[in-house]
Scaffold this motif. Structure first.
Motif, PDB file in Angstrom:
ATOM      1  N   LYS A  37      14.745  26.171 -16.102  1.00 57.57           N
ATOM      2  CA  LYS A  37      13.851  26.008 -14.948  1.00 57.57           C
ATOM      3  C   LYS A  37      12.747  25.289 -14.347  1.00 57.57           C
ATOM      4  O   LYS A  37      12.030  24.678 -16.021  1.00 57.57           O
ATOM      5  N   CYS A  38      12.095  25.256 -13.645  1.00 55.76           N
ATOM      6  CA  CYS A  38      10.569  24.521 -13.495  1.00 55.76           C
ATOM      7  C   CYS A  38       9.476  25.695 -12.824  1.00 55.76           C
ATOM      8  O   CYS A  38       9.761  26.609 -12.610  1.00 55.76           O
ATOM      9  N   ASP A  39       8.389  25.154 -14.155  1.00 58.76           N
ATOM     10  CA  ASP A  39       7.553  26.125 -13.810  1.00 58.76           C
ATOM     11  C   ASP A  39       6.612  25.839 -12.633  1.00 58.76           C
ATOM     12  O   ASP A  39       5.668  26.424 -11.691  1.00 58.76           O
ATOM     13  N   GLU A  40       6.801  24.433 -11.769  1.00 56.89           N
ATOM     14  CA  GLU A  40       6.354  23.806 -10.511  1.00 56.89           C
ATOM     15  C   GLU A  40       6.527  23.766  -9.677  1.00 56.89           C
ATOM     16  O   GLU A  40       6.201  24.035  -8.523  1.00 56.89           O
ATOM     17  N   CYS A  41       8.317  24.430  -9.550  1.00 56.76           N
ATOM     18  CA  CYS A  41       8.997  24.504  -8.095  1.00 56.76           C
ATOM     19  C   CYS A  41       8.409  25.444  -7.553  1.00 56.76           C
ATOM     20  O   CYS A  41       8.504  26.579  -8.775  1.00 56.76           O
ATOM     21  N   TYR A  42       8.802  25.846  -6.422  1.00 54.91           N
ATOM     22  CA  TYR A  42       9.144  27.246  -6.213  1.00 54.91           C
ATOM     23  C   TYR A  42      10.052  28.122  -6.680  1.00 54.91           C
ATOM     24  O   TYR A  42      11.124  27.787  -6.099  1.00 54.91           O
ATOM     25  N   ASP A  55      16.925  17.079  -9.139  1.00 53.31           N
ATOM     26  CA  ASP A  55      16.179  18.150  -8.110  1.00 53.31           C
ATOM     27  C   ASP A  55      13.925  17.105  -8.532  1.00 53.31           C
ATOM     28  O   ASP A  55      13.300  16.713  -7.913  1.00 53.31           O
ATOM     29  N   HIS A  56      14.072  16.215  -9.784  1.00 53.48           N
ATOM     30  CA  HIS A  56      13.265  15.914 -10.049  1.00 53.48           C
ATOM     31  C   HIS A  56      12.943  14.632 -10.516  1.00 53.48           C
ATOM     32  O   HIS A  56      11.358  13.546 -10.506  1.00 53.48           O
ATOM     33  N   ALA A  57      13.384  13.458  -9.448  1.00 54.71           N
ATOM     34  CA  ALA A  57      13.757  11.893  -9.391  1.00 54.71           C
ATOM     35  C   ALA A  57      12.405  12.178  -9.303  1.00 54.71           C
ATOM     36  O   ALA A  57      11.461  10.713  -8.855  1.00 54.71           O
ATOM     37  N   LEU A  61       6.043  14.417 -12.786  1.00 53.28           N
ATOM     38  CA  LEU A  61       5.105  15.237 -13.143  1.00 53.28           C
ATOM     39  C   LEU A  61       4.695  17.021 -13.171  1.00 53.28           C
ATOM     40  O   LEU A  61       4.217  17.515 -13.381  1.00 53.28           O
ATOM     41  N   HIS A  62       6.514  17.765 -13.205  1.00 48.33           N
ATOM     42  CA  HIS A  62       7.292  18.714 -13.190  1.00 48.33           C
ATOM     43  C   HIS A  62       7.241  18.827 -14.859  1.00 48.33           C
ATOM     44  O   HIS A  62       7.628  18.716 -15.905  1.00 48.33           O
ATOM     45  N   ARG A  63       6.923  20.209 -14.507  1.00 51.44           N
ATOM     46  CA  ARG A  63       6.697  20.848 -15.878  1.00 51.44           C
ATOM     47  C   ARG A  63       8.440  21.641 -16.167  1.00 51.44           C
ATOM     48  O   ARG A  63       8.311  22.332 -15.410  1.00 51.44           O
TER      49      ARG A  63
HETATM   50 ZN   LIG Z   1       9.537  20.955  -9.989  1.00 49.82          ZN
END
Ligand SMILES: [Zn+2]
Ligand SMILES: [Zn+2]
Ligand SMILES: [Zn+2]
Length: 255
Positions: A37-42, A55-57, A61-63
């Motif tokens: 899971k990503c802490d930055e994405c909704y 999804d993070h290409a 800089l997402h965690r």
């Molecule tokens: Zn993300």
């Protein structure tokens, strides 16, 4: 009004630390087991490894966190195989060059290690300069020959606002980024405080030149005249703008 909701709100906060009722199947592809899971994405979205990478290409800089069966463990996108191509607006380069050591990127959410490929195919012979490629990705290099550290434009802008509004010092702000990266203090990011201070001074100077229109003068920044970077005070009297006509003939003393 709020007190009766203490327990429910604490439970809602704790809910994000566990699996709760998240989908066992990747929410994006719908067929692989989910574990990231990503802490930055909704949203409370869980992905499989391939989908979190895809999804993070363009969000390097997402965690990301990985469910290890017991808790959400932070995992770096670089360790999942993410690499960023500079130049070509992020598309593939026919002649990329990649250094072994990852780039240290300081952003508003802390420090990151990013595997970066520079473009060597276009522009002047040997490709355009590495710092220029970084600047075009809105990453400010801390050195000019072979940059190993960058600060995002966003983090420089953020600190500029904070220090003007709240008098936050560079030292306090930098340490808040260290805490953002790892609040346990067990794995602090590479120390780049001196670099941050240097880049921030350079950033303020460049913004001052840009706002005064110096970038549009063919003679460049060297032709800047003394006082031309000053911000005029709109409340001060300026002849022809905010003074009545024939003000020189007005009688002395109160009107
Ligand atoms: Zn993300
Ligand atoms: Zn998937
Ligand atoms: Zn290229």
């Amino acid at each position: 009004d709020w007190l009766p909701f203490r327990d429910t709100h604490v439970h809602e906060l704790a809910r994000h630390d566990g699996w709760a009722d998240l989908s066992e199947v990747c929410i994006r592809c719908g067929n692989a087991p989910s574990a990231y899971k990503c802490d930055e994405c909704y949203g409370p979205t869980v992905y499989c490894r391939a989908c979190v990478l895809a999804d993070h290409a363009r969000l390097p800089l997402h965690r990301i966190k990985h469910w290890n069966g017991t808790f959400w463990q932070p995992i770096l996108l670089i360790n999942l195989g993410l690499s960023v191509q500079l130049g070509h607006n992020g598309a593939a380069c026919p002649s990329p060059v990649t250094f072994e050591a990852p780039l240290t990127v300081y952003h508003t959410n802390g420090a990151h290690f990013v595997k970066v490929s520079y473009c060597q195919c276009g522009g002047p012979a040997g490709g355009y300069l590495y710092p220029t490629q970084l600047l075009r990705a809105t990453w400010f290099p801390a050195s000019l020959t072979r940059p190993r550290t960058v600060f995002t434009f966003a983090v420089l802008k953020h600190f500029h606002h904070l220090t003007l509004q709240g008098k936050t010092t560079a030292y306090d702000f930098y340490n808040s980024l260290v805490h953002e990266t790892d609040n346990t203090g067990i794995k602090p990011p590479p120390k780049r405080y001196d670099e941050f201070c240097m880049v921030m001074r350079w950033w303020r100077h460049l913004k001052m030149l840009k706002r005064a229109g110096r970038g549009h003068d063919p003679d460049g920044a060297d032709a800047t005249q003394p006082g031309s970077l000053a911000v005029e005070c709109p409340a001060c009297p300026h002849d022809g703008r905010n003074l009545p006509e024939n003000w020189q003939a007005a009688p002395k003393g109160d009107a």
